[in-house]
Design a protein around this motif. Structure first.
Motif: not given
Length: 158
Positions: A32-36, A54-57, A154-157
């Motif tokens: 989150t977020p998926t876009t910035a 961004a994506t995460q697996d 920022p992207f937080v995973f």
């Protein structure tokens, strides 16, 4: 008759347990977020607003950069740009996303690179500001940097 009921009961129990197991199966991790949005300067390619997606697996993640403001000065074939995206960690250090992924682009087309692959840990908070995107095209490095922090943050995973 008793054997048939026991078999039917066992089948129902197994089915119920299977459904319960699915309900409690772990879900894929999410970023989150998926876009910035960033504002980048990229030398010969110009500069302006760009979107990071961004994506995460699990511990694998990807980031794609696309921009209608940043344009390629020459035609580029599909998967001809070697890209290295360096993101700054809030906890210190950097995380690198890399790859050779891009659509075919005519001269003057908007730039898109990615998805670029990287490894993340749960809780990583990554920001483009302070990092860079280096695109190697025909042996020439084009470096993009940001003039401000990414928005909304920022992207937080997970």
């Amino acid at each position: 008759m008793r054997g048939k009921r026991a078999t039917t009961g066992a089948a129902v129990l197994v089915g119920a347990l299977a459904v319960t197991g699915l309900a409690f199966a772990p879900t894929a991790a999410a970023v989150t977020p998926t876009t910035a949005t960033i504002n980048a300067t990229c030398g010969l390619f110009g500069g302006g607003a760009a979107t990071l997606t961004a994506t995460q697996d699990g511990t694998s993640a990807t980031i794609t950069l696309s921009s209608s403001a940043i344009k390629t000065p020459l035609a580029l074939a599909k998967d001809s740009i070697t890209s290295k995206l360096t993101m700054v960690k809030a906890s210190g250090g950097t995380t690198v996303f890399s790859g050779k992924k891009n659509p075919a682009m005519a001269a003057g087309d908007p730039v898109t690179v990615g998805p670029l692959s990287g490894t993340v840990a749960s809780g990583d908070s990554l920001e483009f500001y302070g990092g860079s995107l280096v695109m190697t095209i025909f042996g020439i490095n084009v470096t993009c940097t940001s003039t401000a922090k990414q928005s909304p943050g920022p992207f937080v995973f997970d």
